[in-house]
Design a protein around this motif. Structure first.
Motif, PDB file in Angstrom:
ATOM      1  N   UNK A 195       0.809  -1.207   0.000  1.00  0.00           N
ATOM      2  CA  UNK A 195       0.000   0.000   0.000  1.00  0.00           C
ATOM      3  C   UNK A 195       0.853   1.274   0.000  1.00  0.00           C
ATOM      4  N   UNK A 196       0.173   2.358  -0.359  1.00  0.00           N
ATOM      5  CA  UNK A 196       0.733   3.712  -0.286  1.00  0.00           C
ATOM      6  C   UNK A 196      -0.380   4.628   0.199  1.00  0.00           C
ATOM      7  N   UNK A 197      -0.061   5.580   1.079  1.00  0.00           N
ATOM      8  CA  UNK A 197      -1.067   6.506   1.600  1.00  0.00           C
ATOM      9  C   UNK A 197      -0.509   7.918   1.644  1.00  0.00           C
ATOM     10  N   UNK A 198      -1.343   8.873   1.258  1.00  0.00           N
ATOM     11  CA  UNK A 198      -1.003  10.294   1.319  1.00  0.00           C
ATOM     12  C   UNK A 198      -2.048  10.991   2.169  1.00  0.00           C
ATOM     13  N   UNK A 199      -1.600  11.745   3.172  1.00  0.00           N
ATOM     14  CA  UNK A 199      -2.500  12.445   4.071  1.00  0.00           C
ATOM     15  C   UNK A 199      -1.959  13.838   4.356  1.00  0.00           C
ATOM     16  N   UNK A 200      -2.741  14.690   5.011  1.00  0.00           N
ATOM     17  CA  UNK A 200      -2.292  16.074   5.198  1.00  0.00           C
ATOM     18  C   UNK A 200      -0.957  16.210   5.918  1.00  0.00           C
ATOM     19  N   UNK A 201      -0.689  15.323   6.877  1.00  0.00           N
ATOM     20  CA  UNK A 201       0.541  15.460   7.662  1.00  0.00           C
ATOM     21  C   UNK A 201       1.758  14.789   7.041  1.00  0.00           C
ATOM     22  N   UNK A 202       1.553  13.900   6.066  1.00  0.00           N
ATOM     23  CA  UNK A 202       2.690  13.175   5.517  1.00  0.00           C
ATOM     24  C   UNK A 202       2.248  12.042   4.613  1.00  0.00           C
ATOM     25  N   UNK A 203       3.103  11.035   4.492  1.00  0.00           N
ATOM     26  CA  UNK A 203       2.825   9.921   3.594  1.00  0.00           C
ATOM     27  C   UNK A 203       3.564   8.693   4.073  1.00  0.00           C
ATOM     28  N   UNK A 204       3.105   7.535   3.600  1.00  0.00           N
ATOM     29  CA  UNK A 204       3.685   6.276   4.054  1.00  0.00           C
ATOM     30  C   UNK A 204       3.373   5.187   3.041  1.00  0.00           C
ATOM     31  N   UNK A 205       4.099   4.080   3.151  1.00  0.00           N
ATOM     32  CA  UNK A 205       3.845   2.926   2.300  1.00  0.00           C
ATOM     33  C   UNK A 205       4.467   1.700   2.930  1.00  0.00           C
ATOM     34  N   UNK A 206       4.043   0.526   2.463  1.00  0.00           N
ATOM     35  CA  UNK A 206       4.584  -0.698   3.024  1.00  0.00           C
ATOM     36  C   UNK A 206       3.708  -1.895   2.715  1.00  0.00           C
ATOM     37  N   UNK A 207       3.710  -2.859   3.629  1.00  0.00           N
ATOM     38  CA  UNK A 207       2.900  -4.067   3.525  1.00  0.00           C
ATOM     39  C   UNK A 207       2.155  -4.249   4.829  1.00  0.00           C
ATOM     40  N   UNK A 208       0.864  -4.537   4.753  1.00  0.00           N
ATOM     41  CA  UNK A 208       0.092  -4.697   5.970  1.00  0.00           C
ATOM     42  C   UNK A 208      -0.847  -5.885   5.916  1.00  0.00           C
ATOM     43  N   UNK A 209      -1.120  -6.417   7.085  1.00  0.00           N
ATOM     44  CA  UNK A 209      -2.125  -7.471   7.270  1.00  0.00           C
ATOM     45  C   UNK A 209      -2.868  -7.060   8.537  1.00  0.00           C
TER      46      UNK A 209
END
Length: 226
Positions: free
Chosen positions: A103-117
């Motif tokens: 996944x990848x996520x963009x939000x007002x404070x920042x951003x992140x990506x990785x693998x999740x379960x």
């Protein structure tokens, strides 16, 4: 082709956070589509193309989240999200959180990506513990490779009562009821505004494909609780 996000993207996210109502969204919908949703789709497609080329046998597909909140789960919040994410995963009828995803996520404070379960079925985690009990070496190798890169941080939701002890390296996984490998960024660095983001996210997520494969293979194991 992904050309990067823009200041308009960031302004829209903050705007919807403080003006979370239909009239504001409708007045700014074109900005949302042009500067937020469409770049997110393009980023997802290009990263998917890279991962699919690296692992064509997995049959991965990409999906961008909706900005509309589930009307059944508003809980006093506005009808729109102030962030978007996308996922890359194998086809499934299961909910997003009940399958391992990249996944990848963009939000007002920042951003992140990785693998999740994020809501791993208990049976899957039982299968993982059974594997680690009987043959920990393959998973140890994968975890060491991830730690050596110093990019992703393991985040877990643990059982209230630990399931057991194997080693300092494996215990966080052994005692997790769900997990994520996440690379988090505070703020909005210049890479977000260029095509270089495709290479950064694509390269990093590609390094997670071996552990993603491992988790998928665990799901096919027989239930050790029987």
């Amino acid at each position: 082709m992904f050309q990067g996000f823009s200041d308009r993207t960031i302004d829209f996210m903050w705007g919807i956070r403080f003006n979370n109502e239909k009239s504001w969204f409708e007045a700014n919908k074109e900005t949302y589509l042009r500067d937020f949703y469409q770049p997110m789709r393009e980023l997802n497609r290009e990263v998917w193309e890279r991962l699919n080329a690296a692992a064509p046998d997995l049959g991965l597909f990409g999906k961008v989240s909706r900005i509309y909140r589930d009307a059944r789960r508003l809980h006093g919040r506005g009808p729109y999200k102030d962030h978007l994410w996308w996922s890359i995963q194998r086809p499934t009828d299961e909910e997003f959180a009940r399958r391992p995803v990249l996944w990848f996520e963009l939000e007002p404070e920042g951003w992140s990506y990785g693998m999740g379960y994020y809501q791993a079925p208990p049976v899957t985690m039982a299968k993982l513990r059974h594997r680690l009990d009987h043959d920990p070496a393959p998973f140890e190798k994968l975890v060491r490779q991830i730690k050596k890169q110093d990019r992703f941080t393991l985040e877990t939701e643990d059982y209230k009562r630990p399931k057991g002890h194997l080693s300092a390296l494996l215990d966080p996984w052994y005692n997790a009821r769900s997990f994520a490998l996440s690379r988090d960024h505070k703020g909005h660095q210049p890479v977000l505004y260029s095509h270089d983001l495709v290479d950064l996210v694509g390269e990093d997520l590609e390094t997670l494909l071996p552990i993603y494969r491992y988790i998928l293979s665990v799901e096919a194991d027989p239930d050790p609780r029987n």
